[in-house]
Design an enzyme around this catalytic site. Structure first.
Site, mmCIF file in Angstrom:
data_model
loop_
_atom_site.group_PDB
_atom_site.id
_atom_site.type_symbol
_atom_site.label_atom_id
_atom_site.label_comp_id
_atom_site.label_asym_id
_atom_site.label_seq_id
_atom_site.Cartn_x
_atom_site.Cartn_y
_atom_site.Cartn_z
ATOM 1 N N HIS A 202 -0.997 -7.263 -5.489
ATOM 2 C CA HIS A 202 -1.220 -6.058 -4.689
ATOM 3 C C HIS A 202 -0.869 -4.827 -5.519
ATOM 4 C CE1 HIS A 202 3.033 -6.960 -4.006
ATOM 5 N NE2 HIS A 202 3.221 -5.781 -3.429
ATOM 6 N N HIS B 271 1.324 -2.216 -5.153
ATOM 7 C CA HIS B 271 2.602 -1.503 -5.191
ATOM 8 C C HIS B 271 3.096 -1.338 -6.624
ATOM 9 C CE1 HIS B 271 3.829 -2.178 -0.697
ATOM 10 N NE2 HIS B 271 3.034 -1.145 -0.866
ATOM 11 N N HIS C 290 4.784 -3.863 -8.832
ATOM 12 C CA HIS C 290 4.039 -5.072 -9.180
ATOM 13 C C HIS C 290 2.945 -4.785 -10.212
ATOM 14 C CE1 HIS C 290 5.637 -7.866 -6.023
ATOM 15 N NE2 HIS C 290 6.087 -6.703 -5.595
ATOM 16 N N HIS D 31 1.367 -7.006 4.348
ATOM 17 C CA HIS D 31 2.280 -6.165 3.569
ATOM 18 C C HIS D 31 1.519 -4.940 3.060
ATOM 19 C CE1 HIS D 31 5.694 -5.208 1.018
ATOM 20 N NE2 HIS D 31 4.908 -5.192 -0.049
ATOM 21 N N ASP E 282 4.285 -10.325 -2.275
ATOM 22 C CA ASP E 282 5.200 -9.918 -1.209
ATOM 23 C C ASP E 282 4.689 -10.334 0.171
ATOM 24 O OD1 ASP E 282 6.732 -8.811 -3.186
ATOM 25 O OD2 ASP E 282 6.460 -6.725 -2.563
ATOM 26 N N HIS F 99 10.336 -11.199 -5.348
ATOM 27 C CA HIS F 99 11.653 -10.558 -5.323
ATOM 28 C C HIS F 99 12.769 -11.576 -5.092
ATOM 29 C CE1 HIS F 99 10.340 -6.291 -5.088
ATOM 30 N NE2 HIS F 99 9.291 -6.804 -4.472
#
Length: 343
Positions: A143, A145, A148, A201, A220, A258
């Site tokens: 994704h 973010h 990442h 997410h 995530d 994470h």
């Protein structure tokens, strides 16, 4: 920010002689930030909070003048990468990044092709590759973010790696070359990768599964004993995403994004106190974290047995928390997610 850093350390960042990991520890404890250096290093960059809009650059940073600092950083971070697991098809290295992120280095054994999943920053990945005398062939993003994809462009520039990411979010993946959606199969050397669209997410999230290597990279979407927060999606949407994964074999390694497991375990044990397997798992997790050891990957079988976000159908959980027996799994999942958000 430089004035704050200078105040904290008694000098400017440019004159600090320490390794980057030590700087990060001091910065993080004081400001909740971390530093990342560019391998083309004209600057040091801070990564604060959750938005790249908050990034600040320190200028006048000379790569030549500070080459010893960068070398020490590489040596420190190379030691931080560790073997997550290995089988006849693939070797997977766990690469810690930032404060609690994991990027995942894959080496496909038949071809020697390499890939990094969700590189939060470039330097730890470069260090892990340097330790193996390896180059990077592919970057795989789950994704958009920043924690990442933060290393995408630097790694692509250094190695010429091809970036593979979600079709639904290709406009937000830096440097993307190949955009994949659900149903597509992609190959790392001889190893096939299946793609699931798993929004919730984020709206464009994907999960990557290598069935022949018994490994999944859910980013995530799914964590050890948890699931991602709903930043761009809804609870029903997230449950439909997680449902897609329920058929995956129990022996599959779950390499999430994470190190949130201990926090997730506290909630899970509170929410599901009669689950003996969960209580035993929490004790093991607490022991590992007390020694500074990682808790991921887990196996999907462990998640099916102990992760409350994969068990909204469980009658005991529903009864304990006043969720009606005839409520949909989506509604029960939403109740569990709401309980975690306020825990």
């Amino acid at each position: 920010m430089e004035l704050q850093v200078a105040s904290a350390f008694g000098r400017t960042v440019q004159s600090l002689p320490w390794g980057l990991s030590r700087i990060n520890a001091r910065i993080d404890s004081r400001f909740g930030c971390s530093l990342a250096t560019s391998s083309r290093a004209k600057h040091i960059k801070t990564t604060c909070g959750s938005s790249p809009a908050k990034h600040r650059r320190f200028s006048n940073f000379s790569q030549t003048r500070h080459r010893p600092l960068q070398s020490r950083c590489l040596a420190t971070q190379a030691a931080a990468a560790s073997l997550a697991f290995e089988n006849s098809k693939v070797e997977v290295q766990r690469v810690p990044c930032l404060t609690d992120n994991y990027s995942w280095l894959l080496i496909e054994k038949a071809s020697g092709k390499t890939a990094i999943v969700d590189p939060a920053e470039a330097q730890p990945v470069i260090a892990a590759l340097h330790a193996r005398d390896a180059k990077l062939d592919f970057i795989l993003n789950t994704h958009h973010h920043w924690d990442h994809v933060g290393g995408n462009e630097e790694l692509k520039a250094k190695y010429g790696a091809q970036i593979v990411g979600p079709k639904a979010d290709e406009k937000r993946i830096p440097g993307i070359d190949v955009a994949l959606s659900e149903g597509r199969t992609w190959k790392l050397g001889d190893l096939g990768m299946h793609v699931f669209d798993t929004p919730g997410h984020t709206r464009g999230h994907i999960t990557l599964w290598f069935p022949d290597a018994d490994v999944m990279f859910p980013g995530d979407t799914l964590f050890a004993l948890g699931c991602g927060r709903l930043f761009e999606g809804t609870a029903p949407q997230m449950w439909q995403s997680l449902k897609k994964l329920l058929h995956i074999p129990a022996a599959t390694h779950v390499c999430c994004g994470h190190e949130y497991t201990q926090s997730n375990a506290k909630f899970a044990a509170h929410f599901d106190p009669t689950n003996e397997a969960l209580q035993a798992r929490k004790s093991s997790i607490d022991s590992l974290r007390s020694q500074g050891l990682p808790t991921v990957p887990s196996t999907f079988g462990e998640e099916l047995e102990t992760n409350p976000f994969l068990r909204p159908h469980d009658a005991a959980l529903r009864k304990a928390h006043g969720i009606a027996p005839d409520s949909s799994d989506e509604a029960a999942f939403a109740a569990i997610r709401k309980a975690k958000d306020s825990f």
